[in-house]
Structures are given as structure tokens and as C-alpha cells.
Write an enzyme that holds these catalytic residues in place. Structure first.
Site, PDB file in Angstrom:
ATOM      1  N   LYS A  21       0.841  -1.208   0.000  1.00 11.92           N
ATOM      2  CA  LYS A  21       0.000   0.000   0.000  1.00 11.92           C
ATOM      3  C   LYS A  21       0.874   1.255   0.000  1.00 11.92           C
ATOM      4  O   LYS A  21       0.619   2.204  -0.744  1.00 11.92           O
ATOM      5  CB  LYS A  21      -0.913  -0.024   1.222  1.00 11.92           C
ATOM      6  CG  LYS A  21      -1.764   1.227   1.420  1.00 11.92           C
ATOM      7  CD  LYS A  21      -2.751   1.036   2.567  1.00 11.92           C
ATOM      8  CE  LYS A  21      -2.098   1.126   3.927  1.00 11.92           C
ATOM      9  NZ  LYS A  21      -2.179   2.459   4.544  1.00 11.92           N
ATOM     10  N   ARG A 120      -8.404  12.559  13.619  1.00 10.29           N
ATOM     11  CA  ARG A 120      -6.931  12.603  13.616  1.00 10.29           C
ATOM     12  C   ARG A 120      -6.422  14.023  13.392  1.00 10.29           C
ATOM     13  O   ARG A 120      -6.950  14.765  12.566  1.00 10.29           O
ATOM     14  CB  ARG A 120      -6.380  11.656  12.545  1.00 10.29           C
ATOM     15  CG  ARG A 120      -6.723  10.210  12.821  1.00 10.29           C
ATOM     16  CD  ARG A 120      -6.369   9.288  11.686  1.00 10.29           C
ATOM     17  NE  ARG A 120      -4.929   9.123  11.516  1.00 10.29           N
ATOM     18  CZ  ARG A 120      -4.378   8.324  10.601  1.00 10.29           C
ATOM     19  NH1 ARG A 120      -5.144   7.632   9.775  1.00 10.29           N
ATOM     20  NH2 ARG A 120      -3.071   8.208  10.506  1.00 10.29           N
ATOM     21  N   SER A 164       3.770  12.122  13.452  1.00 15.98           N
ATOM     22  CA  SER A 164       3.744  11.321  12.228  1.00 15.98           C
ATOM     23  C   SER A 164       4.837  11.769  11.279  1.00 15.98           C
ATOM     24  O   SER A 164       5.127  12.967  11.173  1.00 15.98           O
ATOM     25  CB  SER A 164       2.375  11.455  11.545  1.00 15.98           C
ATOM     26  OG  SER A 164       2.371  10.803  10.294  1.00 15.98           O
ATOM     27  N   SER A 165       5.418  10.805  10.562  1.00 12.30           N
ATOM     28  CA  SER A 165       6.381  11.137   9.509  1.00 12.30           C
ATOM     29  C   SER A 165       5.681  11.553   8.223  1.00 12.30           C
ATOM     30  O   SER A 165       6.326  12.034   7.289  1.00 12.30           O
ATOM     31  CB  SER A 165       7.280   9.933   9.233  1.00 12.30           C
ATOM     32  OG  SER A 165       6.524   8.875   8.646  1.00 12.30           O
ATOM     33  N   ASP A 309       3.353  -0.505  11.514  1.00 10.61           N
ATOM     34  CA  ASP A 309       2.155  -1.187  11.033  1.00 10.61           C
ATOM     35  C   ASP A 309       2.188  -2.695  11.233  1.00 10.61           C
ATOM     36  O   ASP A 309       1.255  -3.392  10.820  1.00 10.61           O
ATOM     37  CB  ASP A 309       1.914  -0.854   9.558  1.00 10.61           C
ATOM     38  CG  ASP A 309       1.344   0.545   9.379  1.00 10.61           C
ATOM     39  OD1 ASP A 309       0.748   1.069  10.329  1.00 10.61           O
ATOM     40  OD2 ASP A 309       1.502   1.123   8.286  1.00 10.61           O
ATOM     41  N   ARG A 340      -4.499   2.978  18.805  1.00 11.91           N
ATOM     42  CA  ARG A 340      -4.144   1.570  18.677  1.00 11.91           C
ATOM     43  C   ARG A 340      -3.460   1.010  19.927  1.00 11.91           C
ATOM     44  O   ARG A 340      -3.037  -0.155  19.930  1.00 11.91           O
ATOM     45  CB  ARG A 340      -3.248   1.352  17.453  1.00 11.91           C
ATOM     46  CG  ARG A 340      -4.012   1.465  16.139  1.00 11.91           C
ATOM     47  CD  ARG A 340      -3.110   1.207  14.942  1.00 11.91           C
ATOM     48  NE  ARG A 340      -3.871   1.292  13.698  1.00 11.91           N
ATOM     49  CZ  ARG A 340      -3.308   1.353  12.489  1.00 11.91           C
ATOM     50  NH1 ARG A 340      -1.985   1.329  12.370  1.00 11.91           N
ATOM     51  NH2 ARG A 340      -4.067   1.439  11.415  1.00 11.91           N
ATOM     52  N   LYS A 410      -9.664  -1.475   3.889  1.00 12.09           N
ATOM     53  CA  LYS A 410      -8.866  -0.252   3.787  1.00 12.09           C
ATOM     54  C   LYS A 410      -7.476  -0.548   3.241  1.00 12.09           C
ATOM     55  O   LYS A 410      -6.927   0.232   2.457  1.00 12.09           O
ATOM     56  CB  LYS A 410      -8.754   0.415   5.162  1.00 12.09           C
ATOM     57  CG  LYS A 410      -8.015   1.744   5.151  1.00 12.09           C
ATOM     58  CD  LYS A 410      -8.032   2.369   6.527  1.00 12.09           C
ATOM     59  CE  LYS A 410      -7.576   3.824   6.477  1.00 12.09           C
ATOM     60  NZ  LYS A 410      -6.180   3.973   6.035  1.00 12.09           N
TER      61      LYS A 410
END
Length: 430
Positions: A21, A120, A164-165, A309, A340, A410
Site C-alpha cells: 500500500k 486525527r 507522524s512522519s 504497522d 491503537r 482499507k
């Protein structure tokens, strides 16, 4: 739709990993940002990759597709003037296209998943775009977000990497197209550095020059560059495969997955190393991972930031390990489709697992005898949570019902089909 996962003692079979992905998203983006015709072989098919296909087409790219490839006629630095874009629930697609939208007069990103992507935050990217002279209208850093750009200007840009990157990747994709040279300075820590390596790899393949510091905390990006039209081949996906490998590890298994390159820049390839640390019998040769699980696992400690992930799948395997496992440096898991850490561990507890949370850690007290199950659990619309909870269900004593499991599409629409092909006892229910 929900899925019922029933205890499954053995798994056996083989298949090719679905396509990545992350790489599909990046290849489609650089193809759209070129002014020629690019070809992407073996692209991923999922809700996220469909979202970027749809959005770059709205912005003026012309896509033609068959079973093997997508051909993309790009729009370069001149996207079509569109008023609205809908990225669905795809956070990375939103952030990358927020930067691309800086080249347009005005674009509004709509909020169609208020309980997931709509929650988010995107403040760090919003602030960075402001430094380029881009006006951003937003809802406390959240969707809906309107970008008023047209003439972004390069220069010195600071961006936080603590959440976040993806914010940094967005700026890296945009700045080569600006008239001015840019210097990007990363503030605070940088999460998921390995994913920045994927971004830089794809940009280099597309003919873009970026001078990156060794620690990825600063970048010099020459302006007035152009993305070249190229052909790309998407590699197999480790994040999705992680859950299948974990499932093989916790059962008596003979499972083979092809198309998983040993030297991939995907950090989630660490799932193979972690399973080895857990003493799972496996080999990884010539792009093929072969697991001959016996259901016996040892506890591990692992820095999860390099393999974000795959962490939930690793945790699912650790539920059945002997001893206490610790996954640390994982705070960025809190800023995904759901929290998460808190949300996932609540469902694991409901299923009978013994887990603890810290701000940036997940502690798992293994129960080699298995968990009780027999409950309905909420996956919080999160594809990674769905996949990981399924792994736990295979070793539960009673069936687990996972609500809204269709959201696995997704990233991995074929997930349950692949598990069934290995003999997993899973069933869709209304």
C-alpha cells in the site's frame, strides 16, 4: 459486516503477498506529479489505494488500468482546479494531497469518516504549509480542511515529526516543484524514520534530488525540479503479511508467503526477525517466507517505531508467548485510525488476554494456554486492529465476533479470503 473467528488449530497453504500500500500510494503520487506517462506494475488494490487513484484523477491525472498495471498521465505542477477532494479514511493520502493542493487556488478536503480520520490531528502539517505562504482553514487541526494555495514559496521550513512522519513526506514531495530551494528542519523527534526512507527511495527513482542528513532531521531540496515519467514495480506488502505470519506462528502451521523481499526498506519486514526472536521455526529466502509453526512462542522486547504497522500483529502473537513481552517507543500508534494502544488493548482484554498499556508501550503477559474468547469485540473501524484480533481469535477457546470487520478492505480486502485458503475458520455475518 461482522466476522466470526472460530478456533483453528492448524493452517496450511501458500500465496503471494498483496502489493505494498505504501509504495503504491507513493508511486501513484510521483506519477501524477510528472508531466509524462508513467506505468506502475502490480499496484495494490484497497480502499486507500483507490482513494489516491480517485483523487489524482480529480486533480487532472489520466489513469488507465488493467489486471497487471496502471498507466498514469501526470499533471505535473499544474493540478486541475477542483473544489473538493474526498480521501475516504486514508490519512497518508490526505496529508500528501494537502501538500499537492498547495499548488491549487482552493481545495476543501471533506470529512466522510468523522469517527476515524475525522478525529486525527494534522496541525503540524498545517503549520508547515503556512510557512510556504499557504492559507489553511481547518477545524482545530481536523477535517474538513480547506487549502488556499496557488503560489507556495520554498525557503526554510520547520515541521514536527513527533506525531507522524507523513507530514515530512508531504513536504518532501512538494518542495522540489517550487521555484525556490528549500531547507526542511524536523523539530522534536521523528516517528517512523524508516518510512521516510521509502519516500526518498521513490523520489530518487522519479529523478528527484534531495540532500538528506544521515539522521533524517534536516533536508536540502533544490527547487525547479521535475518528476520524471518512469516505470515502477510495486513490491509485496509486509504490514498486511505481518498478520498472516503471526497467525501461522500461533498455530500448528505450514504456511508460505511469496513476494516478500529480504532487503525491502519496509520497516515491517522486522516481523520476520521478531518471530525468529520468538523462536518460531521459519525461513526467509529468495523473497519467500516459510513458517512451520508449532504454537510455541517466547516473549520478546522490541522497539516498535521501526515497524509501526506490524506492531499489532506482533502483540497478537505475544498474547500466546511464554513470558512477558514489551513493545516500546510506540506512542504514534495512538494517532492512527483509532488509538491503537488504548482501544486495541481494551478489546484484547475483553477477549481474555493479559495486557497493560503505558503512554508509549504495550506490555503483554503471555498466556500460552490460550484465551477464553466467546465475546463480541469492537475493532474501532481500524483495519490493523481487525487483522490482529483475528489472529487472537484463532487461539481462543470460544469464537470471537469482530464488529465491522469489512473495514479490513482499507488495506487488505483479500485478508479473510487468504486466511480461509489456509484453513482458518472465519465466517462473515450480518
Amino acid at each position: 459486516m461482522d466476522v466470526i473467528v472460530r478456533p483453528t488449530p492448524t493452517l496450511q497453504g501458500e500465496f503471494g503477498a498483496l502489493s505494498s500500500k505504501n509504495y503504491t500510494t507513493r508511486y501513484l503520487l510521483v506519477a501524477a506529479l510528472s508531466e509524462g506517462v508513467s506505468t506502475i506494475y502490480h499496484p495494490a488494490h484497497s480502499e486507500d489505494s483507490d482513494a489516491i487513484r480517485r483523487c489524482i484523477a480529480d486533480l487532472g491525472a489520466v489513469l488507465t488500468e488493467d489486471e497487471e498495471k496502471i498507466v498514469v498521465q501526470g499533471f505535473g505542477r499544474h493540478p486541475r482546479d477542483v473544489k473538493e477532494l474526498n480521501v475516504g479514511n486514508a490519512g497518508a493520502v490526505l496529508r500528501f494531497l494537502m501538500a499537492v493542493a498547495a499548488l491549487s487556488p482552493e481545495v476543501t478536503f471533506v470529512n466522510t469518516y468523522p469517527d476515524s480520520l475525522g478525529k486525527r490531528p494534522h496541525d503540524d502539517l498545517i503549520q508547515a504549509l503556512g510557512q510556504l505562504g499557504v492559507e489553511v482553514e481547518h477545524n482545530n487541526g481536523r477535517l474538513p480542511i480547506t487549502i488556499r494555495g496557488g503560489k507556495p514559496q520554498g525557503g526554510r521550513i520547520t515541521v514536527s515529526g513527533a506525531v507522524s512522519s507523513q507530514y515530512l513526506s508531504a513536504l518532501l514531495f512538494l518542495t522540489p516543484l517550487l521555484d525556490e530551494d528549500s531547507e526542511i528542519i524536523v523539530l522534536d523527534d521523528l516517528k517512523s524514520k524508516v518510512v521516510i526512507g521509502q519516500t526518498l527511495e521513490v523520489m530518487e527513482q522519479a529523478g528527484i534530488t534531495v540532500h538528506a542528513a544521515d539522521d533524517y532531521m534536516s533536508f536540502k531540496v533544490p527547487g525547479r525540479q521535475a518528476y520524471a515519467a518512469k516505470s515502477y514495480t510495486v513490491q509485496g506488502d509486509y504490514p498486511g503479511s505481518a498478520a498472516v505470519l503471526a497467525a501461522a506462528a500461533v498455530t500448528k502451521s505450514d504456511v508460505t508467503i511469496h513476494r516478500l523481499a529480504e532487503h525491502s526498506k519496509q520497516g515491517e519486514r522486522a516481523i520476520v526477525d521478531v518471530l525468529r526472536m520468538m523462536e518460531v521455526p521459519l525461513t526467509h529466502e529468495n523473497g519467500t517466507v516459510h513458517v512451520q509453526g508449532n504454537g510455541i512462542l517466547k516473549a520478546v522486547e522490541f522497539d516498535g517505531d521501526a515497524a509501526t504497522d506490524a506492531v499489532l500483529a506482533m502483540v497478537a502473537a505475544a498474547v500466546f508467548a511464554e513470558g512477558t513481552s514489551r513493545f516500546y517507543n510506540v506512542e504514534n500508534l495512538r494517532y492512527k485510525e483509532c488509538d491503537r494502544i488504548t482501544d486495541y488493548l481494551a478489546e484484547l482484554t475483553r477477549a481474555g488476554a493479559k495486557v497493560e498499556e503505558r503512554r508509549d508501550e504495550i506490555i503483554v503477559h503471555g498466556t500460552p494456554e490460550g484465551v477464553e474468547g466467546g465475546v463480541t469485540i469492537n475493532a474501532h473501524y481500524d483495519h490493523r486492529v481487525i487483522m490482529a484480533l483475528t489472529v487472537v481469535g484463532l487461539r481462543a477457546r470460544q469464537p470471537l465476533r469482530i464488529k465491522d470487520a469489512h473495514h479490513v478492505a482499507k488495506s487488505y480486502p483479500q485478508y479473510f479470503d487468504h486466511l480461509r485458503s489456509l484453513g482458518a475458520n472465519v465466517e462473515w455475518v450480518e
